[in-house]
Design a protein around this motif. Sequence first.
Motif, PDB file in Angstrom:
ATOM      1  N   ILE A 182       0.837  -1.203   0.000  1.00  0.00           N
ATOM      2  CA  ILE A 182       0.000   0.000   0.000  1.00  0.00           C
ATOM      3  C   ILE A 182       0.872   1.253   0.000  1.00  0.00           C
ATOM      4  O   ILE A 182       0.669   2.176  -0.794  1.00  0.00           O
ATOM      5  CB  ILE A 182      -0.940  -0.013   1.221  1.00  0.00           C
ATOM      6  CG1 ILE A 182      -1.944  -1.155   1.096  1.00  0.00           C
ATOM      7  CG2 ILE A 182      -1.667   1.325   1.347  1.00  0.00           C
ATOM      8  CD1 ILE A 182      -2.761  -1.401   2.342  1.00  0.00           C
ATOM      9  N   GLY A 183       1.865   1.270   0.905  1.00  0.00           N
ATOM     10  CA  GLY A 183       2.788   2.404   0.924  1.00  0.00           C
ATOM     11  C   GLY A 183       3.585   2.509  -0.357  1.00  0.00           C
ATOM     12  O   GLY A 183       3.850   3.611  -0.855  1.00  0.00           O
ATOM     13  N   GLY A 184       3.962   1.339  -0.920  1.00  0.00           N
ATOM     14  CA  GLY A 184       4.701   1.341  -2.177  1.00  0.00           C
ATOM     15  C   GLY A 184       3.898   1.912  -3.322  1.00  0.00           C
ATOM     16  O   GLY A 184       4.452   2.548  -4.225  1.00  0.00           O
ATOM     17  N   ALA A 185       2.568   1.695  -3.300  1.00  0.00           N
ATOM     18  CA  ALA A 185       1.711   2.262  -4.345  1.00  0.00           C
ATOM     19  C   ALA A 185       1.739   3.788  -4.284  1.00  0.00           C
ATOM     20  O   ALA A 185       1.834   4.457  -5.322  1.00  0.00           O
ATOM     21  CB  ALA A 185       0.281   1.750  -4.177  1.00  0.00           C
ATOM     22  N   PHE A 186       1.687   4.345  -3.066  1.00  0.00           N
ATOM     23  CA  PHE A 186       1.797   5.801  -2.924  1.00  0.00           C
ATOM     24  C   PHE A 186       3.162   6.293  -3.401  1.00  0.00           C
ATOM     25  O   PHE A 186       3.271   7.317  -4.084  1.00  0.00           O
ATOM     26  CB  PHE A 186       1.588   6.203  -1.458  1.00  0.00           C
ATOM     27  CG  PHE A 186       0.150   6.227  -1.029  1.00  0.00           C
ATOM     28  CD1 PHE A 186      -0.703   7.224  -1.464  1.00  0.00           C
ATOM     29  CD2 PHE A 186      -0.354   5.251  -0.186  1.00  0.00           C
ATOM     30  CE1 PHE A 186      -2.036   7.249  -1.067  1.00  0.00           C
ATOM     31  CE2 PHE A 186      -1.682   5.263   0.217  1.00  0.00           C
ATOM     32  CZ  PHE A 186      -2.525   6.263  -0.229  1.00  0.00           C
ATOM     33  N   PHE A 307       1.525  11.594   2.611  1.00  0.00           N
ATOM     34  CA  PHE A 307       1.714  11.423   1.166  1.00  0.00           C
ATOM     35  C   PHE A 307       1.789  12.779   0.484  1.00  0.00           C
ATOM     36  O   PHE A 307       2.662  13.019  -0.373  1.00  0.00           O
ATOM     37  CB  PHE A 307       0.577  10.597   0.569  1.00  0.00           C
ATOM     38  CG  PHE A 307       0.503  10.662  -0.932  1.00  0.00           C
ATOM     39  CD1 PHE A 307       1.424   9.998  -1.724  1.00  0.00           C
ATOM     40  CD2 PHE A 307      -0.490  11.417  -1.547  1.00  0.00           C
ATOM     41  CE1 PHE A 307       1.364  10.074  -3.115  1.00  0.00           C
ATOM     42  CE2 PHE A 307      -0.560  11.500  -2.930  1.00  0.00           C
ATOM     43  CZ  PHE A 307       0.364  10.823  -3.720  1.00  0.00           C
ATOM     44  N   LEU A 308       0.897  13.695   0.848  1.00  0.00           N
ATOM     45  CA  LEU A 308       0.906  15.040   0.258  1.00  0.00           C
ATOM     46  C   LEU A 308       2.178  15.796   0.623  1.00  0.00           C
ATOM     47  O   LEU A 308       2.767  16.491  -0.215  1.00  0.00           O
ATOM     48  CB  LEU A 308      -0.327  15.826   0.720  1.00  0.00           C
ATOM     49  CG  LEU A 308      -1.683  15.299   0.220  1.00  0.00           C
ATOM     50  CD1 LEU A 308      -2.822  16.077   0.855  1.00  0.00           C
ATOM     51  CD2 LEU A 308      -1.758  15.390  -1.300  1.00  0.00           C
ATOM     52  N   ILE A 309       2.622  15.640   1.888  1.00  0.00           N
ATOM     53  CA  ILE A 309       3.845  16.336   2.323  1.00  0.00           C
ATOM     54  C   ILE A 309       5.054  15.829   1.535  1.00  0.00           C
ATOM     55  O   ILE A 309       5.832  16.621   0.980  1.00  0.00           O
ATOM     56  CB  ILE A 309       4.065  16.140   3.837  1.00  0.00           C
ATOM     57  CG1 ILE A 309       2.978  16.861   4.633  1.00  0.00           C
ATOM     58  CG2 ILE A 309       5.458  16.638   4.248  1.00  0.00           C
ATOM     59  CD1 ILE A 309       3.015  16.581   6.133  1.00  0.00           C
ATOM     60  N   TYR A 310       5.215  14.509   1.491  1.00  0.00           N
ATOM     61  CA  TYR A 310       6.364  13.944   0.776  1.00  0.00           C
ATOM     62  C   TYR A 310       6.233  14.150  -0.734  1.00  0.00           C
ATOM     63  O   TYR A 310       7.233  14.311  -1.428  1.00  0.00           O
ATOM     64  CB  TYR A 310       6.499  12.455   1.106  1.00  0.00           C
ATOM     65  CG  TYR A 310       7.161  12.197   2.429  1.00  0.00           C
ATOM     66  CD1 TYR A 310       8.541  12.280   2.570  1.00  0.00           C
ATOM     67  CD2 TYR A 310       6.407  11.893   3.561  1.00  0.00           C
ATOM     68  CE1 TYR A 310       9.155  12.055   3.783  1.00  0.00           C
ATOM     69  CE2 TYR A 310       7.016  11.672   4.787  1.00  0.00           C
ATOM     70  CZ  TYR A 310       8.385  11.757   4.890  1.00  0.00           C
ATOM     71  OH  TYR A 310       9.000  11.542   6.104  1.00  0.00           O
ATOM     72  N   PHE A 311       5.020  14.124  -1.211  1.00  0.00           N
ATOM     73  CA  PHE A 311       4.765  14.373  -2.630  1.00  0.00           C
ATOM     74  C   PHE A 311       5.249  15.771  -3.020  1.00  0.00           C
ATOM     75  O   PHE A 311       5.975  15.947  -4.000  1.00  0.00           O
ATOM     76  CB  PHE A 311       3.265  14.223  -2.892  1.00  0.00           C
ATOM     77  CG  PHE A 311       2.828  14.647  -4.256  1.00  0.00           C
ATOM     78  CD1 PHE A 311       2.922  13.781  -5.335  1.00  0.00           C
ATOM     79  CD2 PHE A 311       2.316  15.906  -4.482  1.00  0.00           C
ATOM     80  CE1 PHE A 311       2.519  14.172  -6.598  1.00  0.00           C
ATOM     81  CE2 PHE A 311       1.914  16.307  -5.728  1.00  0.00           C
ATOM     82  CZ  PHE A 311       2.007  15.432  -6.796  1.00  0.00           C
ATOM     83  N   ILE A 312       4.843  16.777  -2.246  1.00  0.00           N
ATOM     84  CA  ILE A 312       5.208  18.171  -2.560  1.00  0.00           C
ATOM     85  C   ILE A 312       6.706  18.383  -2.424  1.00  0.00           C
ATOM     86  O   ILE A 312       7.360  18.928  -3.325  1.00  0.00           O
ATOM     87  CB  ILE A 312       4.432  19.142  -1.644  1.00  0.00           C
ATOM     88  CG1 ILE A 312       2.931  19.101  -1.978  1.00  0.00           C
ATOM     89  CG2 ILE A 312       4.962  20.569  -1.796  1.00  0.00           C
ATOM     90  CD1 ILE A 312       2.056  19.827  -0.973  1.00  0.00           C
ATOM     91  N   LEU A 313       7.272  17.953  -1.291  1.00  0.00           N
ATOM     92  CA  LEU A 313       8.706  18.175  -1.069  1.00  0.00           C
ATOM     93  C   LEU A 313       9.553  17.397  -2.069  1.00  0.00           C
ATOM     94  O   LEU A 313      10.542  17.922  -2.610  1.00  0.00           O
ATOM     95  CB  LEU A 313       9.073  17.774   0.359  1.00  0.00           C
ATOM     96  CG  LEU A 313       8.514  18.672   1.478  1.00  0.00           C
ATOM     97  CD1 LEU A 313       8.834  18.093   2.845  1.00  0.00           C
ATOM     98  CD2 LEU A 313       9.077  20.084   1.345  1.00  0.00           C
ATOM     99  N   GLY A 314       9.187  16.139  -2.332  1.00  0.00           N
ATOM    100  CA  GLY A 314       9.944  15.340  -3.295  1.00  0.00           C
ATOM    101  C   GLY A 314       9.887  15.926  -4.682  1.00  0.00           C
ATOM    102  O   GLY A 314      10.907  15.999  -5.392  1.00  0.00           O
ATOM    103  N   TYR A 315       8.699  16.365  -5.090  1.00  0.00           N
ATOM    104  CA  TYR A 315       8.576  16.936  -6.433  1.00  0.00           C
ATOM    105  C   TYR A 315       9.342  18.244  -6.551  1.00  0.00           C
ATOM    106  O   TYR A 315       9.996  18.507  -7.576  1.00  0.00           O
ATOM    107  CB  TYR A 315       7.108  17.171  -6.777  1.00  0.00           C
ATOM    108  CG  TYR A 315       6.936  17.816  -8.130  1.00  0.00           C
ATOM    109  CD1 TYR A 315       7.165  17.086  -9.301  1.00  0.00           C
ATOM    110  CD2 TYR A 315       6.603  19.152  -8.245  1.00  0.00           C
ATOM    111  CE1 TYR A 315       7.046  17.686 -10.540  1.00  0.00           C
ATOM    112  CE2 TYR A 315       6.481  19.750  -9.481  1.00  0.00           C
ATOM    113  CZ  TYR A 315       6.698  19.018 -10.624  1.00  0.00           C
ATOM    114  OH  TYR A 315       6.589  19.615 -11.849  1.00  0.00           O
TER     115      TYR A 315
END
Length: 442
Positions: A182-186, A307-315
């Motif tokens: 599940i985490g891997g899908a995110f 997910f949103l936090i890591y998504f924004i920072l990673g991107y």
Amino acid sequence: MNKLPLIIKREYLAKVRNKSFVIMTFLSPILMVAMVVLIAYLTKLNDSDKRVIGLLNESDYFAHEFLMAEDLSYVNFSDVSLQAAKDSTAKNDYYALLYIPSGKNLEEVAENSFLYTKDAPNTAVLDKLDAIFQQRLRQERLQEIGVSTAEFEAIDKPFEINTATFAGDLNLKGITEIKAFIGGAFGYLIMMFIIIYGGFVMRSVIEEKTSRIIEVIISSVKPFELMLGKIIGTSLAGITQFAIWIVSGGVLLILAFAIFDIDPSVMGSGAAAGTNLAPPVPTTDQTLQLYAQELFKIPWVMLIVFFLIYFILGYLIYSSIYAAIGAAVDNETDTQQFIFPIILPLMLAIYVGFFSVFSNPHGPIAVGFSLFPLTSPIVMLMRLPGGIGEGGVPIWELVTSILLLVVTFIGIVWLAAKIYRVGILMYGKKPTYKELFRWLKY
């Protein structure tokens, strides 16, 4: 920074008004759903293919072992020669012929048995036949030393040790792997978003640089402000497209499965059999209920927030690198020497993350990759379904990971801005890593 909102608005509108962007926004979900439905249909069609095996049993054993199964059926040959059975099998286009000769004992019979096929047999079929022989041999060997059939069944009864936390909560086998999936899908969504929309930022910079419009823009806007505006504007356009894909794709997928009467579970049944990473499939209704309860216990709200936090920072980190590359080159062909070092940490995060989190989510490899800024947006998300705090990800690791991402983003933006400032007005020369390093000193 007073012109940053104007740059963001310009970049966002330029992207969403682009004809190809609009077409792909609405066409991509249709194509993806069509591909998923096709794969599910072909899998279902492939699984419905029932193999027929001819059975020539000349021994006094295996009278009731070879029974009709869901994907296998047997046609018994009697009072015929082996060659006649082979010819009949080939004539009737059966999948194979299982020949069990006569012998003094079961060991000799099993040793001299053969499966005749036209081509190399399917591994799954061989495993099922091997299991039948092995079960019968084990039973016979135990009976020879005085173990009865009832005692054999008791001996052969499977056993799984009960596991629980120190708090008394029962653990389920494979739940760690399921949570990692599940985490891997995110994490995989983040990787795909970075690769697709990071490239958008890079191409946007290259287009403006080659059209020389950047020379007009740069006269009234600072390079850093322009770069940041491009990153945020393109990110917002990408998020808009991504949200439309998720919503429309989900609706279309549900409708397609309902219309074509396809069970989504058939897609994972075949693939899961060939990999050790696949979590075990629960078999009883009670077990299914326990697994469902464990999945409901996953802190979904917390997982989506992070997910949103890591998504924004990673991107933001990776798109800054993409913007710097776009400023350093004159065309997309010249970017190939720089792209692989960017994609490598993402690939490493997916593969190493899966193996490390599956085997030991709190081991040094999993912890190290979840703290390293270029891999943490993916690996940390694989660990988060297990929760935060006791039994899950320690709070200090989570806080450290986010702080390192923020510091890394600031540092990479600062370095990327130096490359952007010099490279945005450089034409006609393919830069090397040595030159890029020299630009950082300006």
